[in-house]
Motif scaffolding. Structure first.
Motif, PDB file in Angstrom:
ATOM      1  N   LEU A 130       1.478   6.566   2.296  1.00 52.99           N
ATOM      2  CA  LEU A 130       1.190   6.907   0.950  1.00 52.99           C
ATOM      3  C   LEU A 130       0.500   5.853   0.185  1.00 52.99           C
ATOM      4  CD1 LEU A 130       2.108   9.141  -1.126  1.00 52.99           C
ATOM      5  CD2 LEU A 130       4.096   7.449  -1.699  1.00 52.99           C
ATOM      6  N   ALA A 131       1.003   4.581   0.438  1.00 54.64           N
ATOM      7  CA  ALA A 131       0.400   3.538  -0.153  1.00 54.64           C
ATOM      8  C   ALA A 131      -0.841   3.100   0.201  1.00 54.64           C
ATOM      9  CB  ALA A 131       1.381   2.271   0.096  1.00 54.64           C
ATOM     10  N   LEU A 134      -3.332   5.861  -1.583  1.00 54.21           N
ATOM     11  CA  LEU A 134      -3.439   5.865  -2.744  1.00 54.21           C
ATOM     12  C   LEU A 134      -4.223   4.522  -3.503  1.00 54.21           C
ATOM     13  CD1 LEU A 134       0.201   6.614  -4.354  1.00 54.21           C
ATOM     14  CD2 LEU A 134      -1.860   8.285  -4.061  1.00 54.21           C
ATOM     15  N   THR A 135      -4.198   3.596  -2.653  1.00 53.74           N
ATOM     16  CA  THR A 135      -4.714   2.260  -2.966  1.00 53.74           C
ATOM     17  C   THR A 135      -6.222   2.342  -2.524  1.00 53.74           C
ATOM     18  OG1 THR A 135      -3.867   1.187  -1.296  1.00 53.74           O
ATOM     19  CG2 THR A 135      -2.674   0.778  -3.117  1.00 53.74           C
ATOM     20  N   ILE A 138      -9.134   2.852  -5.605  1.00 57.67           N
ATOM     21  CA  ILE A 138      -9.045   2.369  -7.060  1.00 57.67           C
ATOM     22  C   ILE A 138      -9.190   0.736  -7.101  1.00 57.67           C
ATOM     23  CG2 ILE A 138      -7.108   3.981  -7.440  1.00 57.67           C
ATOM     24  CD1 ILE A 138      -5.153   1.935  -7.330  1.00 57.67           C
ATOM     25  N   TRP A 140      -8.013  -1.722  -8.232  1.00 57.79           N
ATOM     26  CA  TRP A 140      -7.110  -2.832  -8.269  1.00 57.79           C
ATOM     27  C   TRP A 140      -6.203  -2.815  -6.840  1.00 57.79           C
ATOM     28  CZ3 TRP A 140      -1.681  -1.471  -9.385  1.00 57.79           C
ATOM     29  CH2 TRP A 140      -1.455  -0.306  -9.945  1.00 57.79           C
ATOM     30  N   ALA A 144      -2.541  -4.367  -5.548  1.00 60.01           N
ATOM     31  CA  ALA A 144      -1.533  -3.582  -5.178  1.00 60.01           C
ATOM     32  C   ALA A 144      -1.013  -3.795  -3.792  1.00 60.01           C
ATOM     33  CB  ALA A 144      -1.923  -1.944  -5.550  1.00 60.01           C
ATOM     34  N   SER A 146      -1.690  -6.164  -1.647  1.00 54.61           N
ATOM     35  CA  SER A 146      -1.083  -7.384  -1.291  1.00 54.61           C
ATOM     36  C   SER A 146       0.549  -7.566  -1.993  1.00 54.61           C
ATOM     37  CB  SER A 146      -1.931  -8.649  -1.637  1.00 54.61           C
ATOM     38  OG  SER A 146      -1.568  -9.163  -2.875  1.00 54.61           O
ATOM     39  N   ILE A 148       2.608  -4.906  -2.100  1.00 57.78           N
ATOM     40  CA  ILE A 148       3.401  -4.171  -1.366  1.00 57.78           C
ATOM     41  C   ILE A 148       3.676  -4.916   0.083  1.00 57.78           C
ATOM     42  CG2 ILE A 148       3.572  -2.030  -0.288  1.00 57.78           C
ATOM     43  CD1 ILE A 148       2.270  -0.700  -2.572  1.00 57.78           C
TER      44      ILE A 148
ATOM     45  N   VAL B  15      -3.066   9.092  -9.588  1.00 57.33           N
ATOM     46  CA  VAL B  15      -3.108   8.246  -8.666  1.00 57.33           C
ATOM     47  C   VAL B  15      -2.668   6.576  -9.252  1.00 57.33           C
ATOM     48  CG1 VAL B  15      -4.710   6.798  -7.036  1.00 57.33           C
ATOM     49  CG2 VAL B  15      -4.778   9.269  -7.082  1.00 57.33           C
ATOM     50  N   HIS B  16      -3.483   6.234 -10.201  1.00 57.22           N
ATOM     51  CA  HIS B  16      -3.266   5.055 -10.908  1.00 57.22           C
ATOM     52  C   HIS B  16      -1.601   4.887 -11.285  1.00 57.22           C
ATOM     53  CE1 HIS B  16      -6.754   2.989 -11.467  1.00 57.22           C
ATOM     54  NE2 HIS B  16      -7.631   4.277 -11.379  1.00 57.22           N
ATOM     55  N   VAL B  19       0.519   4.474  -8.044  1.00 57.42           N
ATOM     56  CA  VAL B  19       0.525   3.116  -7.444  1.00 57.42           C
ATOM     57  C   VAL B  19       1.239   2.229  -8.189  1.00 57.42           C
ATOM     58  CG1 VAL B  19      -1.055   1.207  -6.755  1.00 57.42           C
ATOM     59  CG2 VAL B  19      -1.848   3.679  -6.269  1.00 57.42           C
ATOM     60  N   LEU B  22       4.860   2.460  -7.470  1.00 55.44           N
ATOM     61  CA  LEU B  22       5.166   2.106  -6.260  1.00 55.44           C
ATOM     62  C   LEU B  22       5.107   0.577  -6.009  1.00 55.44           C
ATOM     63  CD1 LEU B  22       5.680   3.774  -3.329  1.00 55.44           C
ATOM     64  CD2 LEU B  22       3.056   3.284  -2.921  1.00 55.44           C
ATOM     65  N   VAL B  23       4.151   0.141  -6.719  1.00 58.52           N
ATOM     66  CA  VAL B  23       4.249  -1.408  -6.679  1.00 58.52           C
ATOM     67  C   VAL B  23       5.308  -2.164  -7.559  1.00 58.52           C
ATOM     68  CG1 VAL B  23       2.985  -3.473  -7.578  1.00 58.52           C
ATOM     69  CG2 VAL B  23       1.689  -1.527  -6.392  1.00 58.52           C
ATOM     70  N   TRP B  26       8.419  -1.904  -5.497  1.00 60.17           N
ATOM     71  CA  TRP B  26       8.459  -2.877  -4.271  1.00 60.17           C
ATOM     72  C   TRP B  26       8.588  -4.090  -4.823  1.00 60.17           C
ATOM     73  CZ3 TRP B  26       8.401   1.305  -1.641  1.00 60.17           C
ATOM     74  CH2 TRP B  26       8.643   1.319  -0.426  1.00 60.17           C
ATOM     75  N   GLN B 371      -3.664 -14.644   3.552  1.00 55.60           N
ATOM     76  CA  GLN B 371      -3.302 -13.275   3.872  1.00 55.60           C
ATOM     77  C   GLN B 371      -4.406 -12.470   4.786  1.00 55.60           C
ATOM     78  OE1 GLN B 371      -2.912  -9.300   1.237  1.00 55.60           O
ATOM     79  NE2 GLN B 371      -1.968 -11.069   0.180  1.00 55.60           N
TER      80      GLN B 371
END
Lengths: 335, 384
Positions: A130-131, A134-135, A138, A140, A144, A146, A148, B15-16, B19, B22-23, B26, B371
């Motif tokens: 899902l993540a 969705l990401t 977009i 940003w 998002a 990094s 999660i 979607v925005h 997200v 979700l973020v 988290w 990262q």
């Protein structure tokens, strides 16, 4: 000696030792044993090249053999023996396994482990997918992702503290400082719940912690896989009038199925070894026992090496199908 | 067409927002820990951390000034002052107060209450009070006043001071921090070196049994380290290492090797064959090729593995419990100390949150700084 100093010395010895070993063994091989000169020059070079790979491999093979291969067999042997007072051990056949199968705690651990195996890989993969989806498009999205992904860097023990605060319960009347209870009371719950002591459901509250950690991993891998889906298949679907959900489930999902399986199995292995979360949050009380923690209990609290090793072998047995599957795939790839 | 366009932008919004949710979900738990680590014990137990940015209503127990500060005005003995002076650094608006612990909100600000020991007390909303009595006020300390006050948000670094500098043996993490570092650094560097040579041999040298070895390493990748605990503890005891740093370093090296070799080999095999063949033709030995060409080119893979191993050894509890920490507890690491605090100081969230945050801050810094390599390593390690 101060541990920090000891650490620096170890780095020096370890690194120096490794470099010295590789460097000197090569020199000895090329100049002393099979010198590339004299009458047998071609034969010497050929022989040196036969030996050299093993020089490169030797330290790694020793370490792997001692730390991973030998323990598998030694644990198998220990699981068939019983320690006798005063040192030494006797062969007892399958007695340890019988004793283990007779314990309720073992069955509880096994049952919980299967529950974990069902829920955590599924949950983490689903959230990850899902993540990732969705990401994907977009602006940003990377930020998002990094955020999660961040729990991957947090230790299981740190995560245990973080989530214990979420699950915290205060006596009736007092202000709730755990988010979950605050929400529960806000929506009409009458009394704060001790979430981690409710049998059966408490396992799910522990699983949430691992899902929270592993989702980032699933997302990173699946996101790369989604990027690899050929554009033209998606464009063709758009032209044919597919809606975004159809594109995702009918076009993208089938094409990344292989990656989903890899993610699933990788998380499965993490789940089979899960120890710290249960150890730190409930220590197997209130029917949350899992195999790895059961094993630790047997080995270091009950001091029963026989049954402890037997339960370790059960974990090994559960991992084996994945091990064989991975080796099979790796060999297929090399051909 | 308009409706389709409208539908699309609606979906983009969805979607925005998803997200964002979700973020939020988290990072919410981690933010909770971070915020809690900057609050006092009183604040943590009186309101949820998500209210930390807003003024909160708290119940405080304060005292008036001591009786030896009383002055005689006419026939009356009087103590005057501000309740918040005694407990320094606070200012708040008092909405209700009381003089016994059974009725802490019996009076409003401005009311006058009669004390059990005699005397009249008046408390204003800003905390200023006047205690008057027609007999001399006795006792060592001033009478207690229970107030319900709205306290403005306040953050403190005191928790970090306790954890890092001034705390007693169970609270102070400075030593465990150093110990963790002592375990981590050698346990990260040594396997890289050993693995790099082995990976080169497996990638670029021809010898019988190579395929078999690679398969074995893929197999060892998933062997649970639980199996190794007792056999290796026995080995360590027999060769005289016992429990200590050396054993922990060796164990971490052994357990990290399969992933290291696997990652590095996968990366090295991708180095163009031409480069290596040319070097061979020019007369370079394998040792030279490895040091001068392969090792520098493999830097990204080395970095990936280094991060994995660093995170894994820093965050480890099991290996430390079994191979490192002996009965003296001198070599305890942060994870172990936090688990102990969870047992003994379960309610002291200011200590727990701060110590947990101290222990996760280093991995978080490494994570955000490197990262890119971590992601690369993950992709190389599992997709192939």
């Amino acid at each position: 000696m101060h541990p920090a100093l000891q650490g620096i010395l170890t780095i020096a010895f370890g690194v120096g030792g490794c470099v010295g070993y590789f460097y000197l063994s090569n020199i000895i091989l090329d100049h002393a044993i099979f010198p590339a000169r004299g009458t047998h020059i071609a034969r010497n070079i050929r022989r040196a090249n036969i030996v050299r790979p093993w020089l490169f491999l030797l330290p790694a093979l020793l370490a792997l053999g001692l730390y991973l291969a030998y323990p598998v067999f030694e644990t198998l042997r220990l699981s068939l023996t019983e320690r006798v007072p005063g040192g030494g051990s006797v062969f007892v056949g399958l007695d340890n396994y019988k004793q283990m199968l007779g314990e309720d705690k073992f069955w509880e651990a096994l049952q919980n482990n299967f529950l974990w195996l069902l829920v955590v890989p599924a949950g983490a993969t689903a959230f990850g997918l899902l993540a990732a989806q969705l990401t994907d498009r977009i602006a940003w999205g990377n930020l998002a992702k990094s955020l999660i992904f961040m729990p991957m860097a947090i230790s299981f023990v740190g995560a245990a503290v973080i989530w214990k605060l979420v699950y915290d319960a205060r006596p009736p009347g007092a202000e709730q400082i755990g988010v979950l209870n605050a929400i529960y009371i806000y929506y009409g719950g009458d009394e704060a719940q001790q979430w981690l002591t409710i049998p059966f459901w408490n396992s799910f509250f522990l699983m949430a912690v691992l899902i929270w950690i592993q989702t980032g991993f699933a997302m990173v891998i699946l996101s790369a896989a989604l990027r690899g889906v050929p554009e033209d298949t998606i464009e063709a679907a758009i032209v044919d009038g597919a809606n975004p959900f159809q594109i995702f489930f009918r076009i993208k999902m089938p094409q990344i199925m292989g990656t989903i399986v890899v993610v699933w199995t990788t998380i499965t292995i993490v789940v089979l070894k899960v120890f710290d979360i249960v150890f730190a949050m409930t220590n197997g009380q209130w029917q949350t026992q899992v195999l790895a923690n059961y094993m630790f209990d047997k080995l270091f609290r009950a001091n029963d090496w026989g049954v402890g090793s037997a339960s370790a072998m059960v974990i090994m047995l559960l991992v084996s199908p994945i091990l064989i599957w991975n080796v099979y795939n790796a060999r297929k790839e090399m051909r | 067409m308009n409706s389709i366009a409208g539908h699309k932008s609606g979906l983009t919004w969805a979607v925005h927002i998803s997200v964002l949710l979700l973020v939020g979900l988290w990072i919410f738990p981690t933010v909770g820990l971070l915020v809690s680590s900057f609050r006092t014990a009183d604040q943590i137990s009186s309101s949820g951390w998500w209210r930390a940015m807003f003024p909160t209503e708290q119940n405080l127990t304060l005292r008036t000034a001591t009786p030896d500060t009383q002055v005689k005005i006419g026939d009356l003995y009087v103590i005057e002052g501000n309740l918040f002076e005694v407990k320094a650094g606070k200012s708040a608006a008092i909405s209700a107060w009381g003089v016994t612990s059974r009725e802490i909100d019996a009076y409003k600000s401005g009311d006058q209450a009669e004390l059990r020991k005699g005397g009249l007390l008046t408390v204003q909303s800003d905390g200023s009070y006047r205690l008057e009595s027609d007999t001399e006020i006795s006792g060592k300390r001033g009478p207690r006043v229970f107030v319900t006050a709205v306290v403005p948000p306040e953050f403190t670094l005191k928790n970090y001071e306790t954890i890092l500098i001034s705390g007693n043996a169970t609270d102070n993490m400075a030593k465990a921090f150093i110990n963790t570092l002592t375990v981590t650094i050698p346990a990260t560097i040594i396997p890289i070196l050993i693995a790099a040579f082995a990976a080169y041999a497996l990638a670029w040298m021809e010898f019988p049994g190579r395929a078999l070895l690679i398969a074995a390493i893929v197999g060892l990748l998933v062997v649970p380290l639980q199996l190794a605990l007792i056999p290796l503890l026995k080995v360590h005891n027999e060769i005289g290492i016992g429990k200590g740093y050396l054993g922990a370093w060796m164990a971490h090296t052994g357990f990290g090797l399969p992933l290291a070799i696997y990652l590095l080999r996968n990366y090295m095999i991708g180095i163009p064959r031409d480069i290596i063949e040319n070097a061979r033709v020019d007369g370079a030995t394998d040792f030279q090729i490895f040091i001068r060409i392969v090792l520098p080119l493999s830097f990204p893979a080395l970095a990936s593995f280094a991060i994995f191993q660093f995170l894994w050894t820093w965050n480890d509890l099991l290996v430390a419990l079994v191979f490192l920490i002996d009965s003296t507890g001198e070599t305890t690491v942060m994870t172990k100390q936090i688990v102990e605090m969870l047992g003994t100081r379960g309610g002291n969230w200011e200590i727990l949150a701060t110590s947990a945050f101290v222990s996760i801050s280093v991995p978080l810094v490494v994570f955000f700084a490197m990262q890119k390599y971590l992601v690369r390593g993950l992709l190389a390690g599992s997709v192939k």
